[in-house]
Design a protein around this motif. Structure first.
Motif, short mmCIF file in Angstrom:
data_model
loop_
_atom_site.label_atom_id
_atom_site.label_comp_id
_atom_site.label_asym_id
_atom_site.label_seq_id
_atom_site.Cartn_x
_atom_site.Cartn_y
_atom_site.Cartn_z
N VAL A 33 60.67 40.97 67.49
CA VAL A 33 60.36 40.16 68.67
C VAL A 33 61.57 39.29 69.04
CG1 VAL A 33 57.90 40.13 68.14
CG2 VAL A 33 59.37 38.30 67.27
N PRO A 34 61.59 38.74 70.25
CA PRO A 34 62.72 37.91 70.66
C PRO A 34 62.93 36.70 69.77
CG PRO A 34 61.43 38.58 72.57
CD PRO A 34 60.65 38.99 71.36
N GLU A 35 64.15 36.26 69.70
CA GLU A 35 64.48 35.05 68.93
C GLU A 35 63.73 33.86 69.53
OE1 GLU A 35 68.46 32.58 67.47
OE2 GLU A 35 68.65 34.41 68.66
N GLY A 36 63.26 32.99 68.67
CA GLY A 36 62.53 31.82 69.13
C GLY A 36 61.03 32.00 69.12
N TRP A 37 60.56 33.22 68.83
CA TRP A 37 59.13 33.44 68.72
C TRP A 37 58.68 33.17 67.28
CZ3 TRP A 37 56.89 38.19 71.76
CH2 TRP A 37 57.26 38.07 73.12
N ARG A 38 57.66 32.35 67.12
CA ARG A 38 57.15 31.97 65.80
C ARG A 38 55.79 32.62 65.58
NH1 ARG A 38 55.01 26.10 64.74
NH2 ARG A 38 55.83 25.92 66.87
N PHE A 39 55.64 33.33 64.48
CA PHE A 39 54.39 34.02 64.17
C PHE A 39 53.28 33.03 63.90
CE2 PHE A 39 51.61 36.08 60.90
CZ PHE A 39 51.02 37.00 61.74
N VAL A 40 52.12 33.25 64.55
CA VAL A 40 50.97 32.38 64.37
C VAL A 40 49.79 33.13 63.76
CG1 VAL A 40 49.25 30.94 65.57
CG2 VAL A 40 51.66 30.85 66.26
N ALA A 41 49.50 34.33 64.26
CA ALA A 41 48.28 35.01 63.80
C ALA A 41 48.40 36.51 63.96
CB ALA A 41 47.07 34.51 64.59
N TRP A 42 47.70 37.22 63.07
CA TRP A 42 47.49 38.65 63.24
C TRP A 42 46.01 38.86 63.48
CZ3 TRP A 42 51.19 42.62 62.90
CH2 TRP A 42 50.67 43.91 63.06
N LEU A 43 45.68 39.53 64.58
CA LEU A 43 44.28 39.73 64.95
C LEU A 43 43.90 41.20 64.85
CD1 LEU A 43 44.10 37.50 68.17
CD2 LEU A 43 43.71 36.83 65.78
N CYS A 44 42.80 41.46 64.15
CA CYS A 44 42.18 42.78 64.12
C CYS A 44 40.99 42.73 65.06
CB CYS A 44 41.72 43.13 62.70
SG CYS A 44 43.03 43.07 61.45
N ILE A 45 40.94 43.64 66.03
CA ILE A 45 39.92 43.58 67.08
C ILE A 45 39.21 44.92 67.16
CG2 ILE A 45 39.49 43.17 69.53
CD1 ILE A 45 42.13 41.59 69.60
#
Length: 214
Positions: free
Chosen positions: A173-185
């Motif tokens: 992903v682009p620089e500056g993006w911070r991982f918050v959550a992984w969603l299973c839907i």
């Protein structure tokens, strides 16, 4: 500019909304049936209506379809989960191992959610003293998506037993993006009004938090 009148939410709506909140559960067991793309778009549009600090709208959703990238995420989960189990007291490790804590191979829709800390949207309003409010805004978007998903019969599972750095690298992903959550839907394999961790005997619900007065 003329404004539309504010809606009135009656007791029937209040009751239905309370039911929705009660049935919004972290789902880990899914049927393999596909989710219509139009419904996924409905969820994302709803998430974009969430409030955000300074109207920054910093949420970034990444739909993960590539098998190789998903394999990397699954491998990271397995390593992180093994460490998490080993850190439990000895008397709880067996119970921990019996828990199903993710649907990475089960849910038909896999989605990572990031916070764009580099966004210029909102011009930094409200973020100088509490920059973490950007991530809080992302969580509000996730919760909005979650409620709408449940209202349409879908289940959502939030996987947090992951290494943010590994996920970020795997998804490029682009620089500056911070991982918050992984969603299973996907479509739940079972109906649960009570959280699965309660039914599994892992943790009972705590009493309602007290409201302090000062």
């Amino acid at each position: 500019m003329a404004q539309a009148p504010a809606p009135t939410f009656d007791d029937t709506f209040h009751d239905a909304f309370a039911t929705l909140l009660r049935w919004r559960r972290d789902v880990r067991r899914f049927r393999p049936d596909p989710v219509p793309e139009a419904l996924i778009e409905t969820l994302l549009r709803a998430a974009h209506q969430a409030p955000s600090v300074g109207n920054s709208q910093p949420w970034r959703f990444v739909r993960v379809r590539d098998a190789g990238r998903l394999d990397a995420i699954v491998a990271d989960f397995q390593a992180c989960n093994a460490r998490a189990r080993s850190q439990q007291p000895a008397e709880r490790q067996l119970a921990y191992g019996a828990l199903k804590v993710e649907g990475l191979r089960d849910a038909p829709v896999q989605m990572a959610v990031f916070c764009d800390d580099a966004t210029a949207q909102g011009h930094g309003l409200g973020q100088a003293t509490m920059p973490e409010t950007r991530a809080y805004s992302v969580v509000l978007a996730i919760h909005t998506l979650w409620l709408v998903a449940r209202a349409h019969g879908l289940g959502v599972g939030w996987v947090s037993i992951l290494s943010p750095d590994t996920v970020t690298r795997a998804l490029d992903v682009p620089e500056g993006w911070r991982f918050v959550a992984w969603l299973c839907i996907g479509w739940p394999d079972q109906a649960l009004e009570i959280p699965e961790l309660e039914t599994a005997g892992w943790q009972a619900r705590a009493p309602r938090a007290l409201v302090l007065e000062r």
